[in-house]
Write an enzyme that holds these catalytic residues in place. Structure first.
Site, PDB file in Angstrom:
ATOM      1  N   TYR A 130       0.874  -0.705   0.093  1.00 59.66           N
ATOM      2  CA  TYR A 130      -0.245  -0.203   0.008  1.00 59.66           C
ATOM      3  C   TYR A 130       0.600   1.016   0.006  1.00 59.66           C
ATOM      4  O   TYR A 130       0.644   2.198  -0.586  1.00 59.66           O
ATOM      5  CB  TYR A 130      -1.500   0.012   1.283  1.00 59.66           C
ATOM      6  CG  TYR A 130      -2.047   0.994   1.000  1.00 59.66           C
ATOM      7  CD1 TYR A 130      -3.063   1.227   0.668  1.00 59.66           C
ATOM      8  CD2 TYR A 130      -1.561   2.096   2.300  1.00 59.66           C
ATOM      9  CE1 TYR A 130      -3.506   2.706   0.636  1.00 59.66           C
ATOM     10  CE2 TYR A 130      -2.083   3.424   1.954  1.00 59.66           C
ATOM     11  CZ  TYR A 130      -3.343   3.324   1.582  1.00 59.66           C
ATOM     12  OH  TYR A 130      -3.780   4.230   1.459  1.00 59.66           O
TER      13      TYR A 130
ATOM     14  N   LYS B 261       1.538   4.250  -3.108  1.00 57.42           N
ATOM     15  CA  LYS B 261       1.191   5.195  -2.655  1.00 57.42           C
ATOM     16  C   LYS B 261       2.333   6.589  -3.013  1.00 57.42           C
ATOM     17  O   LYS B 261       2.024   7.494  -3.394  1.00 57.42           O
ATOM     18  CB  LYS B 261       0.197   5.348  -1.146  1.00 57.42           C
ATOM     19  CG  LYS B 261      -0.968   5.270  -0.959  1.00 57.42           C
ATOM     20  CD  LYS B 261      -1.633   5.715  -1.641  1.00 57.42           C
ATOM     21  CE  LYS B 261      -3.510   4.940  -1.072  1.00 57.42           C
ATOM     22  NZ  LYS B 261      -4.415   6.140  -1.986  1.00 57.42           N
TER      23      LYS B 261
END
Length: 274
Positions: free
Chosen positions: A162, A166
């Protein structure tokens, strides 16, 4: 819901918000609608996005919805097409939809889930920016906000995929800010721990302890992020592009001391549910 006293600063403009059936995306859509924007929302949950658009309309906003996955390029085309058909313009794009799979140590990450994380968290944002540019922004200008995470400024247990995706989205934000200037502004907002369903496995049962470790004494609410997005897409931020706006309650101030939310989550031994 943010008050309609946002002075209608977006009157007549049209916004597309992804991942808007709940949490941060829904709060952002509500804030933009309260500020006078026409709002097109999308999310995978058909019932959720239908209920969310009904709420927007009840509050007085002009709104439309298109259910589907941002991982599907055809769906992205349908979303931008809907905005142009319904409202004749597309001034604002908020890329909020995201996945946190694969969750766990990177040495155990499934390659397919890893690629899917980048499809949803990075590629979809680029595709939508391209579509919005071609449909409206190239000739008329606009504003794009990508929802990143405070976690791109550090590391945390089990959120490597994640956080890495990002971080790529943050770089994409800055690259597009340079390429699309001066007519289109592109910025990021990076929330800390916010009270959303996606992050429930982190804060549930540990909220008080996490809040005590934050300078502002609480975890975030979706409206905290929505207010930041509203500012970034408004004319009040007309000289802001390529920025990464931290909305984290001071998480970065305390991160070095090991008291951030993911540190507490790890200390408590929480396990993310399937």
């Amino acid at each position: 819901m943010i008050s309609g006293r946002a002075e209608r600063c977006l009157e007549g403009r049209t916004a597309l918000v992804t991942g808007a059936s709940r949490g941060i995306g829904r709060a952002v859509a509500g804030a933009l609608g309260a500020a006078g924007a026409n709002v097109v929302i999308t999310a995978r949950d058909t019932d959720g996005v239908t209920e969310a658009v009904a709420g927007l309309r009840k509050s007085g906003a002009h709104a439309a919805c298109c259910a589907g996955s941002v991982g599907d390029p055809e769906h992205l085309g349908r979303c931008t097409g809907l905005a142009m058909r319904e409202f004749g313009r597309l001034d604002i794009l908020v890329n909020n939809a995201a996945t946190n799979a694969p969750y766990g140590p990177l040495m155990e990450a499934d390659p397919g889930e890893w690629r899917h994380a980048f499809t949803v968290n990075v590629e979809a944002a680029l595709r939508l920016a391209q579509l919005a540019w071609r449909a409206w922004m190239r000739e008329h200008g606009g504003a794009v906000v990508n929802v990143c995470t405070e976690g791109t400024h550090g590391v945390g247990p089990n959120v490597g995929a994640y956080g890495t995706s990002k971080a790529a989205l943050l770089h994409l934000t800055q690259q597009l800010a340079g390429e699309l200037a001066p007519s289109v502004r592109v910025n990021a907002v990076s929330p800390g721990l916010v009270r959303t369903e996606m992050a429930r496995f982190v804060w549930e049962g540990a909220e008080r302890r996490i809040a005590e470790g934050l300078p502002l004494g609480r975890i975030g609410e979706p409206d905290d992020v929505a207010r930041a997005v509203l500012w970034l897409v408004s004319d009040e931020a007309a000289w802001v592009t390529g920025a990464d706006l931290l909305v984290d309650g001071g998480t970065r101030v305390r991160a070095a001391a090991g008291t951030g939310p993911y540190a507490v989550h790890d200390q408590l031994g929480h396990v993310r549910p399937d």
